[in-house]
Design a protein around this motif. Structure first.
Motif, PDB file in Angstrom:
ATOM      1  N   GLN A   1      20.960  -4.909 -25.614  1.00 45.79           N
ATOM      2  CA  GLN A   1      20.197  -4.965 -26.846  1.00 45.79           C
ATOM      3  C   GLN A   1      19.747  -3.556 -27.159  1.00 45.79           C
ATOM      4  N   ILE A   2      19.662  -3.222 -28.451  1.00 42.46           N
ATOM      5  CA  ILE A   2      19.236  -1.878 -28.805  1.00 42.46           C
ATOM      6  C   ILE A   2      18.533  -1.939 -30.153  1.00 42.46           C
ATOM      7  N   GLY A   3      17.395  -1.291 -30.263  1.00 43.11           N
ATOM      8  CA  GLY A   3      16.695  -1.312 -31.545  1.00 43.11           C
ATOM      9  C   GLY A   3      15.307  -0.742 -31.460  1.00 43.11           C
ATOM     10  N   THR A   4      14.581  -0.813 -32.594  1.00 39.83           N
ATOM     11  CA  THR A   4      13.194  -0.353 -32.613  1.00 39.83           C
ATOM     12  C   THR A   4      12.340  -1.411 -31.929  1.00 39.83           C
ATOM     13  N   LYS A   5      11.087  -1.059 -31.714  1.00 45.57           N
ATOM     14  CA  LYS A   5      10.135  -1.977 -31.123  1.00 45.57           C
ATOM     15  C   LYS A   5      10.094  -3.304 -31.901  1.00 45.57           C
ATOM     16  N   ASP A   6      10.063  -3.206 -33.222  1.00 44.32           N
ATOM     17  CA  ASP A   6      10.015  -4.417 -34.048  1.00 44.32           C
ATOM     18  C   ASP A   6      11.282  -5.249 -33.877  1.00 44.32           C
TER      19      ASP A   6
ATOM     20  N   ALA B   1       8.092   1.601 -22.302  1.00 51.29           N
ATOM     21  CA  ALA B   1       9.221   1.722 -23.234  1.00 51.29           C
ATOM     22  C   ALA B   1       8.770   1.476 -24.675  1.00 51.29           C
ATOM     23  N   LEU B   2       7.974   0.437 -24.876  1.00 50.47           N
ATOM     24  CA  LEU B   2       7.559   0.085 -26.230  1.00 50.47           C
ATOM     25  C   LEU B   2       6.548   1.091 -26.781  1.00 50.47           C
ATOM     26  N   LYS B   3       5.760   1.650 -25.894  1.00 50.58           N
ATOM     27  CA  LYS B   3       4.767   2.634 -26.330  1.00 50.58           C
ATOM     28  C   LYS B   3       5.432   3.941 -26.783  1.00 50.58           C
ATOM     29  N   LEU B   4       6.466   4.357 -26.050  1.00 54.51           N
ATOM     30  CA  LEU B   4       7.019   5.687 -26.288  1.00 54.51           C
ATOM     31  C   LEU B   4       8.227   5.703 -27.224  1.00 54.51           C
TER      32      LEU B   4
END
Ligand code: ADP
Ligand code: ADP
Length: 227
Positions: free
Chosen positions: A216-221, A199-202
């Motif tokens: 929760q919803i958001g960018t990797k950061d 998930a974090l890679k793509l």
């Protein structure tokens, strides 16, 4: 591009998903992650009306999903599954051509498109065009699944754990290639997984689901550095 407003889906009085409120932007790689049974597949399948919500509304490009002709809708949305779903008696070329055939493209256009798609997913067209699915490895079959989903140039691609049946090395290679592919095709991609690393890679953004809700919803950061 895709907007869920207060969407719930019930099966025999129990909620598979509840009060989903989120939007997916055009061109975004959007990942739905969470444990088995949390509602990821249900959420994904509502985007091409394999499942209809019990309540709430889903818009695709400013239009209520129910107002689309269902065939038009499905043509605009490619779908890639975990279980390799190629037709065993058909060649690779025939498998990839299903939607273009339904749309009655000219034969020459279909032939060219198949070659272009095989190149795009990293398989030599002349070598693989006439083969049957059983002559390909699992990773190659998934590449064909991706090519087939892209065939009629849909705006949106839905992917339900497409790589989770593959060995780790093949899986990493397909992830890398998918990232590259994404930059060249500029499609909206919705990708379901239960693998946080994947998930974090793509994902440009990741939605974390639990017990039928997005928690929760958001960018990797956002996800990694949330206080
Ligand atoms: P996930 O994709 O995250 O594994 P699903 O969306 O497949 O989760 O399922 C969410 C919940 O809804 C699960 O509890 C599942 O058992 C239930 N469910 C899914 N499809 C059906 C169905 N057709 N009938 C009854 N319950 C279902
Ligand atoms: P996945 O999470 O990858 O969809 P599942 O085994 O949970 O895998 O679901 C496989 C299919 O069975 C899904 O299409 C789902 O809609 C359906 N399904 C899941 N749970 C149930 C259930 N409790 N009753 C009926 N159908 C279900």
């Amino acid at each position: 591009m895709i907007t869920f407003s207060d969407v719930s889906k019930r099966y025999n009085n129990s909620n598979a998903v509840r009060s989903l409120d989120f939007s997916i932007n055009e061109g975004e790689f959007f990942v739905l992650i969470g444990p088995s049974g949390c509602g990821k597949t249900t959420t994904l399948k509502m985007m091409n009306r394999l499942i209809d919500p019990s309540s709430g509304s889903i818009m695709i490009e400013q239009q209520e999903i129910k107002e689309y002709n269902i065939h038009q809708l499905r043509y605009q949305i490619g779908y890639v599954l975990q279980q390799i779903a190629l037709f065993p008696h058909m060649t690779i070329e025939e498998n990839i051509s299903i939607v273009p055939e339904l749309k009655k493209w000219k034969q020459a256009d279909i032939t060219n498109r198949v070659a272009e798609l095989l190149e795009l997913v990293g398989l030599d067209p002349e070598k693989y065009r006439k083969r049957k699915p059983r002559e390909l490895s699992g990773g190659q079959q998934q590449r064909i699944g991706v090519a087939r989903a892209l065939a009629a140039d849909p705006k949106i691609i839905l992917m339900d754990e497409p790589f989770s049946a593959l060995d780790p090395i093949t899986r990493e290679k397909l992830q890398d290639d998918l990232l590259e592919l994404k930059n060249s095709i500029r499609k909206t991609i919705v990708f379901v997984t239960h693998d946080i690393k994947e998930a974090l890679k793509l994902g440009d953004r990741v939605a974390v689901m639990n017990k039928g809700e997005i928690v929760q919803i958001g960018t990797k950061d956002d996800l990694l550095f949330r206080p």
